[in-house]
Design a protein around this motif. Structure first.
Motif, short mmCIF file in Angstrom:
data_model
loop_
_atom_site.label_atom_id
_atom_site.label_comp_id
_atom_site.label_asym_id
_atom_site.label_seq_id
_atom_site.Cartn_x
_atom_site.Cartn_y
_atom_site.Cartn_z
N CYS A 12 0.82 -1.21 0.00
CA CYS A 12 0.00 0.00 0.00
C CYS A 12 0.86 1.26 0.00
CB CYS A 12 -0.94 0.00 1.20
SG CYS A 12 -2.23 -1.26 1.11
N ALA A 13 1.91 1.27 0.80
CA ALA A 13 2.80 2.44 0.87
C ALA A 13 3.52 2.65 -0.46
CB ALA A 13 3.80 2.28 2.00
N THR A 14 3.91 1.57 -1.11
CA THR A 14 4.58 1.68 -2.41
C THR A 14 3.65 2.23 -3.47
OG1 THR A 14 6.05 -0.15 -1.83
CG2 THR A 14 5.85 0.39 -4.17
N VAL A 15 2.41 1.76 -3.48
CA VAL A 15 1.43 2.27 -4.44
C VAL A 15 1.22 3.77 -4.22
CG1 VAL A 15 -1.03 2.21 -5.09
CG2 VAL A 15 0.25 0.08 -4.83
N ARG A 16 1.08 4.18 -2.96
CA ARG A 16 0.91 5.60 -2.65
C ARG A 16 2.14 6.40 -3.09
NH1 ARG A 16 -2.31 7.78 2.09
NH2 ARG A 16 -4.15 6.47 2.08
N ALA A 17 3.32 5.88 -2.84
CA ALA A 17 4.55 6.59 -3.20
C ALA A 17 4.66 6.74 -4.71
CB ALA A 17 5.77 5.88 -2.63
N ILE A 18 4.32 5.70 -5.46
CA ILE A 18 4.39 5.76 -6.93
C ILE A 18 3.41 6.80 -7.46
CG2 ILE A 18 3.90 4.47 -9.05
CD1 ILE A 18 5.15 2.01 -7.59
N LYS A 19 2.21 6.82 -6.89
CA LYS A 19 1.23 7.83 -7.30
C LYS A 19 1.73 9.24 -6.99
CE LYS A 19 -2.92 4.97 -6.86
NZ LYS A 19 -4.20 4.79 -6.14
N THR A 20 2.33 9.40 -5.82
CA THR A 20 2.86 10.71 -5.44
C THR A 20 3.99 11.13 -6.36
OG1 THR A 20 2.26 10.31 -3.14
CG2 THR A 20 3.90 12.02 -3.54
N ILE A 21 4.87 10.19 -6.71
CA ILE A 21 5.98 10.48 -7.63
C ILE A 21 5.43 10.92 -8.98
CG2 ILE A 21 7.83 9.40 -8.98
CD1 ILE A 21 8.42 7.70 -6.44
N ALA A 22 4.43 10.21 -9.49
CA ALA A 22 3.85 10.55 -10.78
C ALA A 22 3.18 11.93 -10.75
CB ALA A 22 2.83 9.49 -11.20
N GLN A 23 2.44 12.20 -9.67
CA GLN A 23 1.79 13.51 -9.55
C GLN A 23 2.81 14.63 -9.48
OE1 GLN A 23 -0.45 12.73 -6.03
NE2 GLN A 23 -2.22 11.89 -7.13
N THR A 24 3.87 14.42 -8.74
CA THR A 24 4.92 15.44 -8.63
C THR A 24 5.61 15.66 -9.98
OG1 THR A 24 5.26 14.85 -6.33
CG2 THR A 24 7.02 16.11 -7.40
N ALA A 25 5.88 14.57 -10.68
CA ALA A 25 6.53 14.69 -11.99
C ALA A 25 5.66 15.46 -12.97
CB ALA A 25 6.85 13.30 -12.55
N VAL A 26 4.37 15.14 -13.00
CA VAL A 26 3.46 15.84 -13.92
C VAL A 26 3.40 17.33 -13.60
CG1 VAL A 26 1.03 16.09 -14.56
CG2 VAL A 26 2.07 13.83 -14.50
N SER A 27 3.28 17.65 -12.32
CA SER A 27 3.19 19.08 -11.96
C SER A 27 4.51 19.80 -12.20
CB SER A 27 2.74 19.25 -10.51
OG SER A 27 3.69 18.72 -9.62
N THR A 28 5.63 19.15 -11.92
CA THR A 28 6.93 19.79 -12.12
C THR A 28 7.21 19.98 -13.61
OG1 THR A 28 7.72 18.69 -10.12
CG2 THR A 28 9.39 19.66 -11.54
N ILE A 29 6.86 19.00 -14.42
CA ILE A 29 7.04 19.14 -15.88
C ILE A 29 6.19 20.29 -16.39
CG2 ILE A 29 6.58 18.03 -18.10
CD1 ILE A 29 7.39 15.36 -16.73
N GLY A 30 4.94 20.36 -15.89
CA GLY A 30 4.06 21.44 -16.33
C GLY A 30 4.60 22.81 -15.97
N VAL A 31 5.12 22.95 -14.78
CA VAL A 31 5.65 24.24 -14.34
C VAL A 31 6.91 24.60 -15.13
CG1 VAL A 31 6.77 25.44 -12.41
CG2 VAL A 31 4.65 24.17 -12.04
N THR A 32 7.82 23.65 -15.28
CA THR A 32 9.06 23.97 -15.99
C THR A 32 8.84 24.12 -17.49
OG1 THR A 32 9.69 21.63 -16.13
CG2 THR A 32 10.55 22.88 -14.26
N ALA A 33 7.84 23.45 -18.04
CA ALA A 33 7.56 23.61 -19.47
C ALA A 33 7.07 25.02 -19.77
CB ALA A 33 6.53 22.58 -19.92
N MET A 34 6.39 25.63 -18.81
CA MET A 34 5.94 27.01 -18.99
C MET A 34 7.12 27.97 -19.03
SD MET A 34 2.53 27.06 -16.62
CE MET A 34 2.36 28.82 -16.78
N MET A 35 8.26 27.54 -18.52
CA MET A 35 9.45 28.38 -18.53
C MET A 35 10.34 28.04 -19.74
SD MET A 35 10.43 28.56 -14.47
CE MET A 35 10.69 26.80 -14.29
N ASP A 36 9.75 27.44 -20.77
CA ASP A 36 10.39 27.14 -22.06
C ASP A 36 11.26 25.90 -22.11
OD1 ASP A 36 9.16 29.29 -23.29
OD2 ASP A 36 10.81 30.64 -22.83
#
Length: 75
Positions: A12-36
């Motif tokens: 259960c903890a691993t599933v939560r961590a993987i989901k958190t990693i994916a969510q963080t990656a998506v948001s970080t990519i979105g933010v940095t993509a806006m900076m070109d």
């Protein structure tokens, strides 16, 4: 008894961590993509850190994992 709970907790903890990693990656990519340009080092480091923090937070307990309230004698 404890090994079964640990295996369930780990899953259960691993599933939560993987989901958190994916969510963080998506948001970080979105933010940095806006900076070109995507800063992949920042994406990976932020995502891994969020996964580690998720695992550490899960130590306090997970609602998916039921605690065994009986003692070793079955009382």
């Amino acid at each position: 008894m404890y090994l079964k709970n640990f295996k369930q907790w780990l899953k259960c903890a691993t599933v939560r961590a993987i989901k958190t990693i994916a969510q963080t990656a998506v948001s970080t990519i979105g933010v940095t993509a806006m900076m070109d340009e995507v800063n992949w080092v920042a994406v990976v480091s932020a995502s891994l850190l969020s996964g580690i923090l998720s695992m550490l937070t899960s130590i306090s307990g997970l609602p998916e994992v039921k605690e065994d309230t009986t003692n070793a004698k079955g009382n």
